[in-house]
Design a protein around this motif. Structure first.
Motif, PDB file in Angstrom:
ATOM      1  N   GLY A 299       0.552  11.666   3.528  1.00 25.49           N
ATOM      2  CA  GLY A 299       1.753  10.696   4.263  1.00 25.49           C
ATOM      3  C   GLY A 299       3.180  11.191   4.307  1.00 25.49           C
ATOM      4  N   GLY A 300       3.149  12.808   4.120  1.00 21.37           N
ATOM      5  CA  GLY A 300       4.368  13.459   4.205  1.00 21.37           C
ATOM      6  C   GLY A 300       4.779  13.657   5.462  1.00 21.37           C
ATOM      7  N   PRO A 301       5.791  14.847   5.638  1.00 28.02           N
ATOM      8  CA  PRO A 301       6.059  15.340   6.938  1.00 28.02           C
ATOM      9  C   PRO A 301       4.655  16.280   7.446  1.00 28.02           C
ATOM     10  CG  PRO A 301       7.291  16.455   5.287  1.00 28.02           C
ATOM     11  CD  PRO A 301       6.513  15.451   4.643  1.00 28.02           C
ATOM     12  N   ALA A 302       4.719  16.150   8.920  1.00 28.20           N
ATOM     13  CA  ALA A 302       3.572  16.606   9.747  1.00 28.20           C
ATOM     14  C   ALA A 302       4.120  18.065  10.138  1.00 28.20           C
ATOM     15  CB  ALA A 302       3.453  15.853  11.018  1.00 28.20           C
ATOM     16  N   THR A 303       4.648  18.797   9.248  1.00 26.10           N
ATOM     17  CA  THR A 303       4.900  20.118   9.636  1.00 26.10           C
ATOM     18  C   THR A 303       3.748  20.963   9.626  1.00 26.10           C
ATOM     19  OG1 THR A 303       6.970  19.763   8.274  1.00 26.10           O
ATOM     20  CG2 THR A 303       6.332  22.027   8.679  1.00 26.10           C
ATOM     21  N   TYR A 304       2.926  20.808   8.737  1.00 24.28           N
ATOM     22  CA  TYR A 304       1.542  21.516   8.842  1.00 24.28           C
ATOM     23  C   TYR A 304       0.983  21.578  10.237  1.00 24.28           C
ATOM     24  CZ  TYR A 304      -2.992  23.521   7.766  1.00 24.28           C
ATOM     25  OH  TYR A 304      -4.128  24.622   7.950  1.00 24.28           O
ATOM     26  N   SER A 305       0.730  20.532  10.633  1.00 27.80           N
ATOM     27  CA  SER A 305       0.291  20.490  12.248  1.00 27.80           C
ATOM     28  C   SER A 305       1.050  20.963  13.367  1.00 27.80           C
ATOM     29  CB  SER A 305      -0.423  19.010  12.483  1.00 27.80           C
ATOM     30  OG  SER A 305      -1.574  18.647  11.782  1.00 27.80           O
ATOM     31  N   GLU A 306       2.446  20.775  13.064  1.00 30.11           N
ATOM     32  CA  GLU A 306       3.345  21.039  14.165  1.00 30.11           C
ATOM     33  C   GLU A 306       3.313  22.511  14.198  1.00 30.11           C
ATOM     34  OE1 GLU A 306       7.156  19.500  12.732  1.00 30.11           O
ATOM     35  OE2 GLU A 306       6.273  17.367  13.291  1.00 30.11           O
ATOM     36  N   GLU A 307       3.186  23.300  13.109  1.00 32.45           N
ATOM     37  CA  GLU A 307       3.189  24.805  12.859  1.00 32.45           C
ATOM     38  C   GLU A 307       1.759  25.437  13.038  1.00 32.45           C
ATOM     39  OE1 GLU A 307       4.893  25.751   8.914  1.00 32.45           O
ATOM     40  OE2 GLU A 307       6.778  25.055   9.716  1.00 32.45           O
ATOM     41  N   ARG A 308       0.817  24.738  12.912  1.00 33.29           N
ATOM     42  CA  ARG A 308      -0.559  25.383  12.874  1.00 33.29           C
ATOM     43  C   ARG A 308      -1.603  24.824  13.670  1.00 33.29           C
ATOM     44  NH1 ARG A 308      -1.638  29.432   9.340  1.00 33.29           N
ATOM     45  NH2 ARG A 308      -3.492  28.889   8.865  1.00 33.29           N
ATOM     46  N   GLY A 309      -1.373  23.411  14.246  1.00 31.49           N
ATOM     47  CA  GLY A 309      -2.191  22.857  14.916  1.00 31.49           C
ATOM     48  C   GLY A 309      -3.076  22.301  13.942  1.00 31.49           C
ATOM     49  N   HIS A 310      -4.315  21.485  14.425  1.00 34.09           N
ATOM     50  CA  HIS A 310      -5.062  20.877  13.617  1.00 34.09           C
ATOM     51  C   HIS A 310      -5.751  21.569  12.302  1.00 34.09           C
ATOM     52  CE1 HIS A 310      -8.933  18.709  12.344  1.00 34.09           C
ATOM     53  NE2 HIS A 310      -8.429  17.704  13.214  1.00 34.09           N
ATOM     54  N   PRO A 311      -5.804  21.024  11.320  1.00 33.49           N
ATOM     55  CA  PRO A 311      -6.202  21.725   9.977  1.00 33.49           C
ATOM     56  C   PRO A 311      -7.509  22.311  10.097  1.00 33.49           C
ATOM     57  CG  PRO A 311      -5.145  19.490   9.603  1.00 33.49           C
ATOM     58  CD  PRO A 311      -5.429  19.405  10.913  1.00 33.49           C
TER      59      PRO A 311
ATOM     60  N   GLY B  15       0.928  -1.215  -0.001  1.00 27.09           N
ATOM     61  CA  GLY B  15      -0.021  -0.125   0.027  1.00 27.09           C
ATOM     62  C   GLY B  15       0.980   1.197  -0.118  1.00 27.09           C
ATOM     63  N   GLY B  16       1.970   1.112   0.412  1.00 24.40           N
ATOM     64  CA  GLY B  16       3.132   2.431   0.498  1.00 24.40           C
ATOM     65  C   GLY B  16       2.775   3.538   0.953  1.00 24.40           C
ATOM     66  N   ASN B  17       3.202   4.423   0.597  1.00 22.93           N
ATOM     67  CA  ASN B  17       2.951   5.943   1.207  1.00 22.93           C
ATOM     68  C   ASN B  17       2.892   6.843  -0.202  1.00 22.93           C
ATOM     69  OD1 ASN B  17       4.143   8.691   1.324  1.00 22.93           O
ATOM     70  ND2 ASN B  17       4.226   8.124   3.544  1.00 22.93           N
ATOM     71  N   PHE B  18       1.689   7.254  -0.415  1.00 29.06           N
ATOM     72  CA  PHE B  18       1.173   8.168  -1.406  1.00 29.06           C
ATOM     73  C   PHE B  18       2.087   9.229  -1.644  1.00 29.06           C
ATOM     74  CE2 PHE B  18      -1.066  11.122  -3.716  1.00 29.06           C
ATOM     75  CZ  PHE B  18      -2.012  10.515  -4.752  1.00 29.06           C
ATOM     76  N   TRP B  19       2.418   9.834  -0.653  1.00 28.22           N
ATOM     77  CA  TRP B  19       3.197  11.217  -0.820  1.00 28.22           C
ATOM     78  C   TRP B  19       4.500  10.756  -1.538  1.00 28.22           C
ATOM     79  CZ3 TRP B  19       7.958  12.138   1.907  1.00 28.22           C
ATOM     80  CH2 TRP B  19       8.434  13.496   1.724  1.00 28.22           C
ATOM     81  N   ARG B  20       5.354   9.559  -0.983  1.00 29.30           N
ATOM     82  CA  ARG B  20       6.532   9.332  -1.472  1.00 29.30           C
ATOM     83  C   ARG B  20       6.162   8.569  -2.841  1.00 29.30           C
ATOM     84  NH1 ARG B  20       7.565   5.352   1.934  1.00 29.30           N
ATOM     85  NH2 ARG B  20       7.762   6.590   3.528  1.00 29.30           N
ATOM     86  N   GLU B  21       5.370   7.946  -3.118  1.00 26.81           N
ATOM     87  CA  GLU B  21       5.063   7.268  -4.326  1.00 26.81           C
ATOM     88  C   GLU B  21       4.895   8.458  -5.547  1.00 26.81           C
ATOM     89  OE1 GLU B  21       2.141   4.243  -3.927  1.00 26.81           O
ATOM     90  OE2 GLU B  21       3.377   3.189  -2.427  1.00 26.81           O
TER      91      GLU B  21
END
Length: 141
Positions: free
Chosen positions: A72-84, A17-23
């Motif tokens: 499936g990429g880095p969680a930077t968004y939530s780290e910087e801005r919280g829950h979407p 199933g892999g990782n969509f972001w990476r694939e």
């Protein structure tokens, strides 16, 4: 024993199933998508006013970060801005069916420009279409 159990693995050992972001190519793919999308937004008389003139690059980076994290990429968004909290963040804007359709038009152009394999393009487009419909918060013209 806290080891992760993987019942099926691909050739490289990753779970099936892999990782969509990476694939699909990781950050460069999502950056290409979002920048192409904003080319359309830049001249759109309905959508462009929703973005601050002095922070269009910030909007670009936020959308890249959100999509990267979702797929499936880095969680930077939530780290910087919280829950979407997408609906709450879009509540101040009049997102009617016309705005939704314009958003989808520019995003369709951007997705097509990625030239992804059909399965990946379909997965991405399905999500984007559902997300756009979910953001509608008024039927006023």
């Amino acid at each position: 024993m806290n080891e992760r159990l993987t019942l099926r693995a691909g050739q490289g050992g990753e779970p099936v199933g892999g990782n969509f972001w990476r694939e699909v190519g990781g950050r460069p793919t999502f950056e290409k998508l979002v920048r192409a999308f904003y080319v359309g937004v830049a001249d759109d008389p309905v959508l462009r006013p929703m973005y601050p003139d002095d922070d269009l690059e910030g909007a670009i980076q936020r959308l890249i970060g959100f999509l990267e994290q979702y797929w499936g990429g880095p969680a930077t968004y939530s780290e910087e801005r919280g829950h979407p909290r997408l609906r709450i963040r879009h509540a101040p804007f009049k997102v009617n069916p016309d705005a939704r359709d314009r958003w989808l038009l520019h995003m369709r152009t951007a997705v097509t420009g990625l030239d992804l394999p059909p399965l990946y393009e379909g997965q991405l487009w399905d999500y984007l279409e559902r997300a756009a419909h979910a953001m509608v918060n008024t039927f006023d013209e």
